[in-house]
Design a protein around this motif. Structure first.
Motif: not given
Length: 604
Positions: A318-337
């Motif tokens: 939410s602190w970034m523009p949508a396109a940048q947020a999609e590119r720059d921030v990722r989630l890595a947890t055991s439930s994520e494919r």
């Protein structure tokens, strides 16, 4: 071993500080021992699936290939037949070995095998009384039962760990221990027959610039929560300060803070620091705001649970523009494919620049780009915290000179994390002695056994940050040099010749030099694995010096102080610890010395 000069060695234990480069050791061992005909295959077992690719990369690294003159390759394997596929060996996980133990046992027994057990502290000696009541302990013991035949069958064993202790106090599978009562803390026998021990402490790594110094950003705050069962009605508790929490409030205050406004405030501090770092490095290199490059610095966010991790992810995006947020921030947890793909991209590519995780990336992740860590986790066990901060202490070859790099860790300023920092600073030698124990109050840390489990019957209400302070955890040589410069600036008489200095000042300076020398010997002996870890080692060494000289420093003349300093420059106090025998105040030291820790110091 390759030259046949160590035929009696069949086991190597490498106790290497996290980030100290222990992943080079299997490559080094394989390159020399396969070439010498001592072994034929390498089987490398890691605790997490995400680490298998890193092990493959270690053998494929072109710089190491050129330095060691090897052309060996290993492959990442699961439980398919013929895991080596004609290569020098393969990399698998504890989980895979537990799922198909006979497959891996046949591979190890088929050839003369070097078995590499990475992060061996994950393997406890099985204990049925603990396993039945602990699902996590049951899984770890299943790994141990599957790994034991492989350890027994391998020709050579290389055991690697950054933390040679377990939070539950259990012994580690495959390591030699002194026989002791079950109530005593288990101690590793470093002189066991057939064993070679490699010790590489954080103090040594800092002195050699193998890892980066750490700056801690401690954020204090206040938290309020509801406590009690719904049937009996819930009562509001707080606000309580994180930094002043005592026996009954530390855990619920931390639990609440990580799930309410305080977490947002800490995350903003870490996010802002990362943005400023990346902007500065872009400006220094002349890059535009949209150009991608390695070495700009990345942010690792460690969350307390998966629900919080997803909440943090949404907050960051939410602190970034949508396109940048999609590119720059990722989630890595055991439930994520796509967790493993996210981890690989975070390690190997310029983007993403921010990774949110719970536990997948805290141990063994080799991502030198990480410069900032947001430690939003409730876990306070020392091995876990050491592994976490080590994600940011790797030297980044793309980020410029060593002096331009620094690890920055933002964390809640609670008493448990403060104690961990104090212990780490003590062992680096930056602090001469541990603080005296004080009564529990709102200003001192709690001294009850800490549990990393979440508190029950707690409903978080609100929290907020109220203050940030920075503390640099420095290598011992830098800390001493800075203290010396500050002392010289405050007292011009220090730079005077001895003949022009007042006797009382000379005595005080000599006593300070004696104290520093004693503390340095104690820190060096522990770093070299000559003595076990303990918070009061300078006190014991001071007692030895008093016994040797027959007089306390406070009662010594100037000539006696000079003679004492000259004696310390020629002798080691660890050679005289037997003088504490018979004194009840130092019975612990005498008992450990007789067990073998203190009597066998490495030769100079």
């Amino acid at each position: 071993m390759a030259r046949g000069e160590a035929d009696g060695v069949s086991d190597i234990l490498a106790a290497v500080t996290p980030g100290g480069g222990k992943s080079l050791l299997p490559v080094l061992a394989a390159a020399h021992l396969i070439n010498a005909g001592r072994i034929e295959r390498v089987v490398w077992v890691v605790p997490r699936d995400s680490l298998r690719l890193q092990a493959e990369e270690a053998f494929a690294d072109p710089l190491w290939r050129a330095s060691l003159g090897h052309s060996l390759s290993v492959r990442s394997s699961e439980n398919a037949p013929d895991p080596s596929r004609g290569l020098a060996g393969y990399v698998t996980t504890y989980q895979a070995v537990a799922a198909a133990p006979m497959l891996h046992l046949k591979e190890v027994s088929r050839n003369r095998t070097l078995l590499v057990v990475d992060e061996v502290h994950h393997l406890p000696v099985p204990s049925s009384s603990l396993d039945r009541n602990d699902a996590e302990g049951e899984e770890a013991s299943a790994w141990s039962r599957a790994m034991l035949p492989l350890l027994q069958c391998a020709s050579l064993r290389l055991l690697l760990s950054g933390t040679l202790e377990r939070a539950d106090g259990r012994r580690i599978l495959g390591l030699p221990y002194y026989p002791a009562a079950t109530t005593h803390t288990p101690e590793i026998d470093l002189d066991a027959p057939g064993w070679a021990v490699i010790g590489y402490s954080r103090a040594q790594a800092l002195a050699e610039r193998s890892v980066l110094p750490v700056t801690f950003g401690a954020l204090d705050g206040e938290a309020s929560w509801l406590e009690g069962g719904r049937a009996a009605g819930q009562a509001r508790v707080g606000p309580h300060r994180l930094g002043g929490a005592v026996r009954n409030t530390t855990r619920p205050a931390l639990f609440t803070a990580l799930r309410t406004g305080f977490a947002r405030d800490l995350l903003q501090e870490a996010f802002g620091a990362t943005r400023r770092l990346r902007a500065r490095r872009r400006a220094e290199r002349g890059f535009g705001p949209t150009e991608f490059a390695r070495g700009l610095g990345k942010l690792l966010v460690v969350a307390p649970d998966q629900a919080s991790a997803r909440h943090y992810l949404a907050m960051l995006q939410s602190w970034m523009p949508a396109a940048q947020a999609e590119r720059d921030v990722r989630l890595a947890t055991s439930s994520e494919r796509d967790a493993h793909e996210a981890l690989a991209a975070f390690r190997l590519l310029p983007e993403p620049a921010v990774l949110v995780t719970v536990a997948m990336a805290y141990e063994g992740l080799d991502a030198p780009d990480i410069a900032v860590v947001a430690a939003l986790t409730h876990i306070r066990s020392r091995p876990w915290l050491e592994q976490m901060i080590a994600r940011a202490t790797r030297v980044d070859p793309h980020a410029g000179s060593y002096t331009d790099q620094q690890a920055l860790v933002f964390h809640p300023d609670d008493p448990l994390f403060a104690r961990f920092r104090a212990e780490l600073e003590n062992e680096q030698g930056s602090a001469a002695r541990a603080r005296k124990t004080q009564r529990i109050s709102a200003l001192t840390p709690e001294r009850v056994v800490w549990s990393d489990e979440e508190p029950r019957a707690i409903t978080p209400l609100e929290s907020n940050a109220i203050g940030l302070r920075y503390a640099l955890l420095r290598p011992i040589t830098v800390a001493r040099a800075e203290r010396a410069r500050a002392s010289n600036a405050l007292n011009p008489a220090i730079g005077c010749p001895d003949s022009e200095r007042a006797p009382s000042l000379s005595e005080r300076l000599l006593r300070q030099r004696l104290s520093a020398t004693v503390a340095a010997q104690a820190a060096e002996d522990e770093a070299n694995l000559c003595i076990p870890r303990s918070g009061n080692r300078p006190h014991r060494y001071n007692a030895v010096l008093k016994r040797v000289l027959g007089k306390a420093r406070a009662a010594m003349t100037l000539a006696e102080l000079e003679a004492a300093l000259a004696w310390l420059e020629r002798h080691r106090l660890s050679d005289h610890l037997h003088l504490l025998d018979g004194d009840a105040r130092y019975a612990w030291s005498a008992r450990h010395r007789s067990g073998g820790w203190l009597s066998k110091r490495p030769s100079p």
